[in-house]
Design a protein around this motif. Structure first.
Motif: not given
Length: 511
Positions: A94-105
Motif C-alpha cells: 500500500g505504499s504505491v497506488w496506481v490510478a487508471k483515469l477515465r478517457p475523454g474527460v
C-alpha cells in the motif's frame, strides 16, 4: 469493475468503518431535465484555489463540487464508485497506488484531463514552497505520470485508506486546473476551472455564486439542472425563511429549531447524514493561561457538554467522548474522559493561583453565539471569565490557522477514514495543528494509525490516543457530526451529505 486488489478489498472496507444511516432522497420517478436550483449556505466562500483558500468550509465544498470532481466517489452506502478515476490499485504494502483515469474527460476550457493534470494538482499542494496547510491531510509523497491515463501515487508509507480519502470532496481532493491557476494567478481564486458537472459563471462576494450546466460532462446523463446558484445566508433563521418562501429550494441547516419545524412542514423534506468526526472546542496550548494543563483540565471539567448539547440541538446531536463517532467503526471501551466535575475544576483553578480570563472566537451566527454563551455560563460557575468574540467564518479560519486565538469553535469533518483529520490536527509537525500540541507518544500512535495495515492495531492506537488527548484536554468534544439539509418537496436526487456538503450533480426538480 475492479477498484482494489482482492487483498486490499477487506482492508479498505474495514477502514471505512460501519456505514452510518443516511437519509438521502429516494427518487420519486424518472429524473426531469431542466430548471434552476438555488442553495442557501451558512457562509461566503474562502475561494477556489486551495493554495490561497487554505481550507474549504462546507459552504465552499458545496460550491466547489459544482465545478470540480474527485478521482473516486462514495455512494450512500459507503461503497467506492469510479469518477475521474476508473480504478485505484495498490502494490503489496500500500505504499504505491496506481490510478487508471477515465478517457475523454475535459476541463471546462477544453483542455484534456490527463495523468499530468492529476500530478500537477497534488504536487502543487505538496510543494513546501506553496505553504499549503492542507497537505497534512493526505500522506502522499508525490504523484508521478505513468502514461496519459495512469497516475502513480507514491505514499510516505503504507496506506490502506487512500482511495476512500480521495473520494470525499475536500480542499485537497477536488481537482483544479493548474494550467488555469498558473495563467490567471491570484484571479483564479475567484474564477475556477474544473471538470465538474457545472461551469462557473460568476461570484458576487457575500451574495451569490452561479454555475451553469456543463454540456460536455463525462457523465453524459448528468447534470439534470440547467443552472445552480449558491447563496451565502449566514443568519440561519433568514435562511430558513427564504426556503419556506421559496426563494431558495435547498438549505444547509444546523439550527435545531428550524430542523424540528421543517419536519412538521408538508412542503419540506429534511435530509440527515450521521458521519464521523465531531463538533469541537479547540484550546490553544501555546497561549497563556491554556499552556497550563491544570487550566485546560479545569475548562474541560467545567463544560457540561451533554446537557448543553441536549439544549442547543434539542437532542438532535448526541455527544461522545471521542471525535470518532460510531460510523468510524472505532469504539473505545475507555476514553479517559475527565467528565463534568465543576468542584474539581475549582480546585484546579485555585491551584493555578491566578485569575483565568479567556476569549472565545466563534462565528457571528446564531449557532456560534448560542454555543459561546453556554460555554461562557459554564465557565462563570467555576470562576473563569470568558469574553465572546464573534467574527465571520473566513476570519475565524484565518485566526485558527495562524494560532491567533485562545478558544474557538471548529469541526472535525466527516471523512471515510479518521486518519487525515486526526493526523492533521494533533501531530506535532502538522501545519494544521493549530492548538500547538506536542506529544511524542501521540505522534507515535498517529503514525500507527496512518501506516498499519492491521485494522485492529489501528483501532487500538486510536483508542490509546484518545485517552491521552482527553487527559491533556487539548480539544473538547461538544457534539456529534450530524449534517442536515432541508429541501422543498419538489427537489430530488441529493446524495448523502458527506462532510456537510450539498452535492447536486444528480439533483432534479419535479414539476
Amino acid at each position: 469493475m475492479r477498484l482494489f486488489s482482492r487483498r486490499f478489498g477487506l482492508v479498505a472496507a474495514l477502514a471505512a468503518g460501519i456505514a452510518a444511516p443516511a437519509l438521502a432522497q429516494a427518487p420519486a420517478s424518472a429524473p426531469v431535465r431542466g430548471g434552476a436550483l438555488t442553495i442557501g449556505v451558512e457562509s461566503d466562500f474562502e475561494g477556489f484555489d486551495p493554495i490561497r483558500a487554505g481550507v474549504y468550509s462546507n459552504s465552499t465544498v458545496t460550491a466547489a463540487s459544482l465545478i470540480y470532481d474527485t478521482l473516486m466517489r462514495l455512494d450512500d452506502k459507503g461503497n467506492l464508485i469510479p469518477a475521474l478515476a476508473l480504478s485505484m490499485t495498490p502494490n503489496e504494502d500500500g505504499s504505491v497506488w496506481v490510478a487508471k483515469l477515465r478517457p475523454g474527460v475535459k476541463f471546462h476550457d477544453g483542455t484534456p484531463f490527463t495523468a499530468q493534470s492529476v500530478a500537477d494538482h497534488f504536487n502543487r499542494l505538496l510543494d513546501p514552497a506553496n505553504r499549503f496547510a492542507g497537505r497534512a491531510y493526505i500522506a502522499i509523497e508525490k504523484v508521478e505520470v505513468g502514461d496519459d491515463l495512469t497516475a502513480v501515487f507514491k505514499m510516505r508509507g503504507p496506506n490502506a485508506a487512500l482511495p476512500r480519502t480521495l473520494a470525499q470532496p475536500t480542499v485537497v481532493t477536488l481537482i483544479i486546473s493548474v494550467k488555469q491557476a498558473n495563467e490567471k494567478g491570484a484571479d483564479y481564486n475567484r474564477n475556477p476551472v474544473g471538470t465538474g458537472p457545472f461551469v462557473f459563471k460568476e461570484w458576487r462576494a457575500a451574495d451569490r455564486l452561479v454555475a451553469e450546466r456543463n454540456p460536455d460532462y463525462w457523465d453524459k446523463d448528468k447534470p439534470y439542472l440547467d443552472r445552480v446558484t449558491v447563496r451565502p445566508l449566514p443568519d440561519s433563521d433568514a435562511r430558513y425563511a427564504s426556503l419556506v418562501k421559496g426563494d431558495v429550494q435547498v438549505v444547509w441547516e444546523d439550527r435545531a429549531e428550524n430542523i424540528v419545524k421543517a419536519k412538521k412542514d408538508k412542503n419540506l423534506v429534511v435530509l440527515q447524514w450521521v458521519g464521523s468526526g465531531a463538533l469541537v472546542i479547540p484550546l490553544n496550548t501555546q497561549r497563556e493561561p491554556l499552556n497550563d494543563k491544570r487550566v485546560r483540565q479545569a475548562v474541560s471539567m467545567s463544560l457540561n457538554r451533554k446537557a448543553n448539547a441536549a439544549v442547543l440541538s434539542q437532542n438532535l446531536r448526541p455527544v461522545y467522548d471521542d471525535p470518532y463517532a460510531p460510523s468510524s467503526g472505532i469504539v473505545c471501551k475507555d476514553t479517559g474522559t475527565l467528565g463534568y466535575n465543576p468542584e474539581a475544576a475549582k480546585k484546579l483553578i485555585a491551584d493555578y493561583g491566578k485569575p483565568v480570563k479567556l476569549t472565545m472566537t466563534v462565528t457571528a451566527t446564531p449557532r456560534g453565539r448560542e454555543g459561546a454563551q453556554v460555554f461562557q455560563a459554564d465557565m462563570k460557575k467555576v470562576g473563569i471569565d470568558v469574553e465572546i468574540k464573534p467574527v465571520d467564518q473566513t476570519q475565524l479560519v484565518k485566526e485558527a490557522l495562524s494560532r491567533d486565538f485562545q478558544v474557538t469553535g471548529w469541526r472535525i469533518i466527516d471523512l471515510a477514514d479518521v486518519d487525515p483529520q486526526m493526523f492533521a490536527n494533533f501531530h506535532s509537525k502538522s501545519p494544521i495543528n493549530f492548538s500547538g500540541y506536542n506529544n511524542a507518544e501521540v505522534d507515535r500512535l498517529l503514525l500507527i494509525g496512518r501506516t498499519s495495515l492491521d485494522e485492529n492495531k489501528r483501532k487500538e492506537a486510536y483508542c490509546d490516543l484518545i485517552k491521552i488527548l482527553n487527559d491533556d484536554a487539548v480539544w473538547l468534544w461538544s457534539g456529534s457530526n450530524i449534517d442536515f439539509a432541508i429541501t422543498r418537496k419538489n427537489v430530488h436526487g441529493i446524495p448523502a451529505l458527506r462532510g456537510g456538503a450539498v452535492q447536486v450533480e444528480g439533483a432534479w426538480l419535479s414539476k
